[in-house]
Design an enzyme around this catalytic site. Sequence first.
Site, PDB file in Angstrom:
ATOM      1  N   ASP A  81     -35.891  -0.590   4.992  1.00  0.00           N
ATOM      2  CA  ASP A  81     -35.562   0.746   4.502  1.00  0.00           C
ATOM      3  C   ASP A  81     -34.490   0.641   3.427  1.00  0.00           C
ATOM      4  O   ASP A  81     -33.312   0.431   3.720  1.00  0.00           O
ATOM      5  CB  ASP A  81     -35.060   1.640   5.643  1.00  0.00           C
ATOM      6  N   GLU A 107     -40.214  -3.877   8.275  1.00  0.00           N
ATOM      7  CA  GLU A 107     -39.881  -2.738   7.411  1.00  0.00           C
ATOM      8  C   GLU A 107     -38.463  -2.904   6.874  1.00  0.00           C
ATOM      9  O   GLU A 107     -37.534  -3.209   7.621  1.00  0.00           O
ATOM     10  CB  GLU A 107     -39.990  -1.462   8.249  1.00  0.00           C
ATOM     11  N   HIS A 152     -35.635  -3.906   9.497  1.00  0.00           N
ATOM     12  CA  HIS A 152     -36.290  -3.901  10.807  1.00  0.00           C
ATOM     13  C   HIS A 152     -37.223  -5.109  10.898  1.00  0.00           C
ATOM     14  O   HIS A 152     -38.381  -5.047  10.474  1.00  0.00           O
ATOM     15  CB  HIS A 152     -37.144  -2.641  11.002  1.00  0.00           C
ATOM     16  N   GLU A 185     -32.884   5.829   3.019  1.00  0.00           N
ATOM     17  CA  GLU A 185     -33.198   6.976   3.873  1.00  0.00           C
ATOM     18  C   GLU A 185     -32.017   7.925   3.710  1.00  0.00           C
ATOM     19  O   GLU A 185     -30.886   7.591   4.077  1.00  0.00           O
ATOM     20  CB  GLU A 185     -33.371   6.554   5.325  1.00  0.00           C
TER      21      GLU A 185
END
Length: 380
Positions: free
Chosen positions: A230, A228, A244, A233
């Site tokens: 991001d 993942e 991640h 956020e």
Amino acid sequence: GIICLSCYAVSRAQQAGTLEQEKGPTIPLKECTEAGCTEREMTMTLDANWRWVHKTSGYENCYTGNKWTGCSDNLQCAQDCVLEGVTEDKYQNTYGISQIANGIKLSFVTEHKYGTNVGSRLYMLEKDGQNYKMFYLKNREFAMDFDVSEAQCGMNGAMYFIEMDEKGGKGRGNNQAGAKYGTGYCDAQCPHDIKFIDGEANVKGWKPNPKDKSKNMGAGHYGSCCAEMDIWEANSMATAYTPHPCNIDGQLKCEGQDCGDNDKGERYKGVCDKDGCDINPYRMGNRSFYGRGTEYLVDTTKPVTVVTQFLTTDGTDSGDLNEMRRYYVQDGKVIHSPKTVILGDDTQFDSISDDFCREKKELFEDVNDYARKGGDKEMG
């Protein structure tokens, strides 16, 4: 194209429903090279977890509130249940997803005649409408405009990439719905609240979530893991971007230790780095960089363009990823990410790399699971 209506009566599987016509909102996508830019409208689709799930033979629910009600086991629920389409009206009035000029607006809580919807999750489809749009980020930059002026403290609006299957798992097990109907979700938290994973329902061990006051959510035996990235956020007071990595390729239907469940004390034993390696400017010591008002360099009461660069060791698409860099554009002004002064007044770190992650993890006395899971190279 649309799934053949005549298949409804004869195909018994986790399939696309025929009672509602799917019509998601669109968003412009511009792709640029040295030769110039091309722009096209891309259709977005709602994640399968938010959709009406009912029997293939009629209107009876397979899932009601936070419980499976119309079927009894993983295989039967996948065989006998349908993921329904979402009409243009329901995207807005049931799920709070509105078409606006050059984009979409997401409402957090939407009251409708059947109850209350909380949140949403959308994916971009390819122009064929049957597959997800795939992005290849190494040696490139990705930019997107955001307006978080209405997102207050405690809220989280997110835009991120995940290593999900291009077809949404269509053809796996009993999955005949696929990407058009938002199937195949995974992320680095290996979530257990996914209703269908790899063409089977997640009925085994399903328990309602006692913390969900809207009584819509639950969790099953299996999780769904994948890497993942991001990109965004954020709310209007804080923001972070976070890679991640996972030590697997693609998506994994996990169980046991591979899921890295927190409640079992196995967070760092799973296949994915759940912590990630983030840069949150405020947490990195920059208290006047991002926030509401003109006293901040990035004023979140106004829209902002967020640009993320993915640099490789040799400056080619095939090189190993070794740095992720962020800058912002607002009112025509380029605003570079500040130094992470919490690491010292003489720090040179203003981007994410293996060296930055190591020093930050040491300072905060955190487990460096980012390095354990392969760091920058694995993330690429």
